[in-house]
Design an enzyme around this catalytic site. Sequence first.
Site, PDB file in Angstrom:
ATOM      1  N   LYS A   1       0.867  -1.194   0.000  1.00  6.22           N
ATOM      2  CA  LYS A   1       0.000   0.000   0.000  1.00  6.22           C
ATOM      3  C   LYS A   1       0.890   1.225   0.000  1.00  6.22           C
ATOM      4  O   LYS A   1       2.034   1.175   0.460  1.00  6.22           O
ATOM      5  CB  LYS A   1      -0.864   0.014   1.273  1.00  6.22           C
TER       6      LYS A   1
HETATM    7  N1  GLU Z   1      -7.318   0.052  -3.045  1.00  5.38           N
HETATM    8  C1  GLU Z   1      -8.094  -1.135  -3.307  1.00  5.38           C
HETATM    9  C2  GLU Z   1      -8.131  -2.003  -2.069  1.00  5.38           C
HETATM   10  O1  GLU Z   1      -7.979  -1.540  -0.969  1.00  5.38           O
HETATM   11  C3  GLU Z   1      -7.649  -1.861  -4.557  1.00  5.38           C
HETATM   12  C4  GLU Z   1      -6.215  -2.298  -4.597  1.00  5.38           C
HETATM   13  C5  GLU Z   1      -5.788  -2.820  -5.955  1.00  5.38           C
HETATM   14  O2  GLU Z   1      -6.588  -2.897  -6.868  1.00  5.38           O
HETATM   15  O3  GLU Z   1      -4.603  -3.156  -6.049  1.00  5.38           O
HETATM   16  O4  GLU Z   1      -8.405  -3.181  -2.140  1.00  5.38           O
END
Ligand code: GLU
Length: 441
Positions: free
Chosen positions: A131
């Site tokens: 993240k």
């Molecule tokens: N931000 C989204 C999540 O928390 C998607 C992450 C992604 O598609 O890599 O799952």
Amino acid sequence: MSHPIAHTPGRIAESPTEHALPSYLQSDNLGPWGIYLQQVDRVIPYLGHLSRWAETLKRPKRALIVDVPIQLDNGTVAHFEGYRVQHNTSRGPGKGGVRFHQDVTLSEVMALSAWMSIKNAAVNVPYGGAKGGIRVDPKKLSLGELERMTRRYTSEIGIIIGPTKDIPAPDVNTNEQIMAWMMDTYSMNEGATATGVVTGKPVDLGGSLGRRDATGRGVFTVGVEAAQHIGLDIASSRVAVQGFGNVGSVAARLFAQAGARIVAVQDHGGTIFREAGLDIPALLAHVAASGSVAGFAQAESLANDQFWDVDCDILIPAALEQQITALNAGRIKARMVIEGANGPTTPAADDILQDRNVLVLPDVIANAGGVTVSYFEWVQDFSSYFWSEDEINARLVRIMKEAFASVWEVARDKKVSLRTATFIVGCTRILHARELRGLYP
Ligand code: GLU
């Protein structure tokens, strides 16, 4: 503009009075990383011989803090603090979104990266968890400033991301345009277009059909599955939604299309309520024009705190972490909570909801639709062959249903919550991969 890298205490600060708080409130004060650690601890007794590797889950593999200086439109230079955390890469490259928010902290990004590891393993996409984030209020930036900040951040984290290393995607306050800038910046630095470095891109630039709606569609899919198990009829249900961004608004639309009444919606601007059900297409138009649900003519406005008392069958937190706490969990009327957001429920609130027989569909399975279609996007980019939206939605629904069914079975067999069950499935897969790979060197 206030100084963007000023460190505020964030959500993990220990206040001088903290130790005087009753224990259930102390656990509410753990902050996202503390909450994640508690969730992992609950699962270790179920990991059998793999618990030997459990420490792996309790520390990120790699965390990068970057300075992001940009020239503002007024000619001055501002510095923002950015992060990219790779929690685990045992099952494949890091994968997870990037958020731009004034409250972003390293410990929050660590927790969000860890939840991505569990989520990706739970739906069995071949990724680890990662993240990123920048501590910034993007609403205070012009479009040009936003672009410069995104590009500089991408260059700074460019040393650890890449199509086979770590693949960012949208999250809170980031979107397709930001992914296009990230893809372009990474590609310019590499000297070759690398569409697979991010997902959630515009469809004309290697993005996937269905990606925009995928998280909300996944929320809806698991909601329908779980409703069948508890004898809840979606078509006559009342739904309250917190957050009306990419997740909450799509989930609201799909539940409304299935006949449910969306009785309350809360966002950063306020809380609105309509017993007979809100007109979601009209509300979407209002939000597109005004930026918030506040002031929507065909609804009454509520004080924000009243949101938790709304009479409803399904509650969908689809905003930020730590919204359902020991202080409001006892007031929730819903029979089912579907976590569109990451980390919206504290462990203390989880226990209260479980005691009150409120079924919680946890983030690590409920909002996995987004990353599932991100996986499809990445696969399509690598093969340069693009699928139809029907095919994407059908594959998404199949993966979500199968993953949810396995989690449901584990919860029933082991008599644990769906969160603990999802962690059992996810952590087992991660640690099994860890064991097979062994220690290097
Ligand atoms: N931000 C989204 C999540 O928390 C998607 C992450 C992604 O598609 O890599 O799952």
